[in-house]
Design a protein around this motif. Structure first.
Motif, PDB file in Angstrom:
ATOM      1  N   MET A   1       0.842  -1.190   0.000  1.00  0.00           N
ATOM      2  CA  MET A   1       0.000   0.000   0.000  1.00  0.00           C
ATOM      3  C   MET A   1       0.877   1.238   0.000  1.00  0.00           C
ATOM      4  N   LEU A   2       0.628   2.175  -0.928  1.00  0.00           N
ATOM      5  CA  LEU A   2       1.403   3.395  -0.980  1.00  0.00           C
ATOM      6  C   LEU A   2       0.862   4.384   0.018  1.00  0.00           C
ATOM      7  N   THR A   3       1.769   5.069   0.681  1.00  0.00           N
ATOM      8  CA  THR A   3       1.369   6.076   1.643  1.00  0.00           C
ATOM      9  C   THR A   3       1.624   7.453   1.058  1.00  0.00           C
ATOM     10  N   GLY A   4       0.954   8.447   1.628  1.00  0.00           N
ATOM     11  CA  GLY A   4       1.168   9.817   1.180  1.00  0.00           C
ATOM     12  C   GLY A   4       0.455  10.159  -0.103  1.00  0.00           C
ATOM     13  N   ILE A   5      -0.443   9.282  -0.590  1.00  0.00           N
ATOM     14  CA  ILE A   5      -1.179   9.545  -1.820  1.00  0.00           C
ATOM     15  C   ILE A   5      -2.658   9.604  -1.488  1.00  0.00           C
ATOM     16  N   ASN A   6      -3.344  10.665  -1.904  1.00  0.00           N
ATOM     17  CA  ASN A   6      -4.768  10.781  -1.616  1.00  0.00           C
ATOM     18  C   ASN A   6      -5.508  11.287  -2.836  1.00  0.00           C
ATOM     19  N   MET A   7      -6.817  11.315  -2.713  1.00  0.00           N
ATOM     20  CA  MET A   7      -7.668  11.682  -3.849  1.00  0.00           C
ATOM     21  C   MET A   7      -7.466  13.126  -4.282  1.00  0.00           C
ATOM     22  N   GLU A   8      -6.977  13.998  -3.392  1.00  0.00           N
ATOM     23  CA  GLU A   8      -6.855  15.414  -3.724  1.00  0.00           C
ATOM     24  C   GLU A   8      -5.593  15.732  -4.510  1.00  0.00           C
ATOM     25  N   GLU A   9      -4.648  14.803  -4.554  1.00  0.00           N
ATOM     26  CA  GLU A   9      -3.388  15.093  -5.218  1.00  0.00           C
ATOM     27  C   GLU A   9      -3.531  15.045  -6.740  1.00  0.00           C
ATOM     28  N   ASP A  10      -2.737  15.890  -7.408  1.00  0.00           N
ATOM     29  CA  ASP A  10      -2.707  15.896  -8.866  1.00  0.00           C
ATOM     30  C   ASP A  10      -1.577  14.984  -9.350  1.00  0.00           C
ATOM     31  N   TYR A  11      -1.740  14.507 -10.593  1.00  0.00           N
ATOM     32  CA  TYR A  11      -0.785  13.548 -11.134  1.00  0.00           C
ATOM     33  C   TYR A  11      -0.170  14.060 -12.435  1.00  0.00           C
ATOM     34  N   PHE A  12       1.112  13.753 -12.610  1.00  0.00           N
ATOM     35  CA  PHE A  12       1.767  13.939 -13.892  1.00  0.00           C
ATOM     36  C   PHE A  12       1.611  12.626 -14.657  1.00  0.00           C
ATOM     37  N   VAL A  13       1.292  12.730 -15.939  1.00  0.00           N
ATOM     38  CA  VAL A  13       0.989  11.551 -16.752  1.00  0.00           C
ATOM     39  C   VAL A  13       1.921  11.528 -17.956  1.00  0.00           C
TER      40      VAL A  13
ATOM     41  N   LYS B   1       2.721   9.871 -11.727  1.00  0.00           N
ATOM     42  CA  LYS B   1       3.350  10.166 -10.441  1.00  0.00           C
ATOM     43  C   LYS B   1       2.778  11.462  -9.888  1.00  0.00           C
ATOM     44  N   THR B   2       2.868  11.618  -8.575  1.00  0.00           N
ATOM     45  CA  THR B   2       2.533  12.880  -7.930  1.00  0.00           C
ATOM     46  C   THR B   2       3.844  13.581  -7.593  1.00  0.00           C
ATOM     47  N   SER B   3       3.746  14.809  -7.119  1.00  0.00           N
ATOM     48  CA  SER B   3       4.955  15.550  -6.758  1.00  0.00           C
ATOM     49  C   SER B   3       5.665  14.923  -5.566  1.00  0.00           C
ATOM     50  N   LYS B   4       4.929  14.116  -4.782  1.00  0.00           N
ATOM     51  CA  LYS B   4       5.519  13.491  -3.604  1.00  0.00           C
ATOM     52  C   LYS B   4       6.174  12.150  -3.913  1.00  0.00           C
ATOM     53  N   MET B   5       5.918  11.600  -5.089  1.00  0.00           N
ATOM     54  CA  MET B   5       6.488  10.301  -5.461  1.00  0.00           C
ATOM     55  C   MET B   5       7.861  10.504  -6.081  1.00  0.00           C
ATOM     56  N   SER B   6       8.813   9.678  -5.699  1.00  0.00           N
ATOM     57  CA  SER B   6      10.182   9.818  -6.203  1.00  0.00           C
ATOM     58  C   SER B   6      10.346   9.314  -7.629  1.00  0.00           C
ATOM     59  N   ASP B   7       9.418   8.486  -8.095  1.00  0.00           N
ATOM     60  CA  ASP B   7       9.550   7.908  -9.431  1.00  0.00           C
ATOM     61  C   ASP B   7       8.167   7.621 -10.001  1.00  0.00           C
ATOM     62  N   TYR B   8       8.105   7.470 -11.312  1.00  0.00           N
ATOM     63  CA  TYR B   8       6.839   7.125 -11.970  1.00  0.00           C
ATOM     64  C   TYR B   8       6.468   5.674 -11.680  1.00  0.00           C
ATOM     65  N   LYS B   9       5.180   5.414 -11.590  1.00  0.00           N
ATOM     66  CA  LYS B   9       4.663   4.064 -11.433  1.00  0.00           C
ATOM     67  C   LYS B   9       3.545   3.856 -12.439  1.00  0.00           C
ATOM     68  N   GLU B  10       3.280   2.599 -12.758  1.00  0.00           N
ATOM     69  CA  GLU B  10       2.147   2.300 -13.624  1.00  0.00           C
ATOM     70  C   GLU B  10       0.862   2.504 -12.834  1.00  0.00           C
TER      71      GLU B  10
END
Length: 210
Positions: free
Chosen positions: A1-13, A40-49
Motif C-alpha cells: 500500500m502506498l502512503t502519502g497519496i490521496n484523492m486530492e493530489e494531482d498527477y503527472f501523466v 506520479k505525484t509531486s511526492k512520489m520519487s519515481d513514476y509508477k504504472e
C-alpha cells in the motif's frame, strides 16, 4: 500500500513519451488512462504504472496489481555503491585513528603506524553488518546503494527480513572463495544476479527512469 497519496493530489501523466500535467483524478477519468500508463505525484520519487496505485485503481476501475521488477542494477552500479560504502567507512576509521593518536599523545612513529593499520581488518566486518542491517531496513540498502537509487529486494520485490539479509550477505563468502567468479556471474545473468543473489533469491533493483 502506498502512503502519502490521496484523492486530492494531482498527477503527472506520461503521454507519447513525455510527462504532462499535473491533472486531477477527475480530469484523468476522461483521458483514456490505461493500467500501464506511467503516472506520479509531486511526492512520489519515481513514476509508477497506474495499476500499482490503489487510489487510481479505485477511481479508474483498474485491478490493483503488484509490479514485477523490471529494472535491475548493473554490476558497475553495484560495485560503485560498495566503493562508496568503503570510502565512507575508511573516512570514519581515519577520524577515529587520528582521535586515538591524539588522546594517547604517541610520539613513536612506529606506534603511530601500528595503531593506524591494526584495526583495518575491522572495516570488512563493519561493512558486513552494515549491509545486513541496512538492507533489512526501510532504506533497503546501504548508503552507497541509496545514493545511487538502488535497493535490495526478494525476487517478488518484497523487502528483506533481517534473517534473509544475513543469509544473503553470508553467501557472499562463496563469491570471494571462487576468486570473484560468483560476482562475475552477474554480468551474464539477465537480472544481474550474482551467486549469492540466486541462492538467496534476491534482486538488486533500480528506480525506473522516464
Amino acid at each position: 500500500m502506498l502512503t502519502g497519496i490521496n484523492m486530492e493530489e494531482d498527477y503527472f501523466v506520461v503521454r507519447s513519451g513525455k510527462p504532462q500535467g499535473p491533472f486531477s483524478i477527475e480530469e484523468m477519468k476522461g483521458m483514456q488512462i490505461t493500467p500501464d500508463t506511467f503516472v506520479k505525484t509531486s511526492k512520489m520519487s519515481d513514476y509508477k504504472e497506474a495499476h500499482e496505485i490503489p487510489v487510481l485503481c479505485d477511481a479508474l476501475g483498474f485491478k490493483l496489481e503488484k509490479a514485477h521488477a523490471q529494472y535491475f542494477a548493473s554490476m558497475d552500479m553495484r560495485l560503485l555503491s560498495a566503493v562508496i560504502d568503503y570510502l565512507l567507512l575508511l573516512f570514519i576509521y581515519l577520524i577515529l585513528i587520528v582521535a586515538i593518536i591524539k588522546i594517547t599523545d604517541s610520539q613513536s612513529q612506529y606506534l603511530r603506524v601500528a595503531v593506524s593499520v591494526s584495526f583495518l581488518p575491522v572495516i570488512p566486518i563493519v561493512k558486513f553488518f552494515m549491509n545486513v542491517f541496512m538492507e533489512a531496513s526501510k532504506r533497503q540498502g546501504t548508503f552507497g546503494k541509496s545514493w545511487l537509487g538502488i535497493k535490495v529486494t526478494t525476487e517478488d520485490t518484497n523487502p528483506l527480513s533481517l534473517k534473509q539479509s544475513f543469509y544473503r550477505n553470508s553467501l557472499k563468502l562463496l563469491c570471494i572463495l571462487s576468486l570473484g567468479i560468483g560476482y562475475l556471474a552477474g554480468f551474464f545473468n539477465r537480472k544481474q544476479q550474482c551467486w549469492h543473489d540466486r541462492i538467496a533469491k534476491t534482486l538488486v533493483i533500480k528506480d525506473r527512469l522516464i
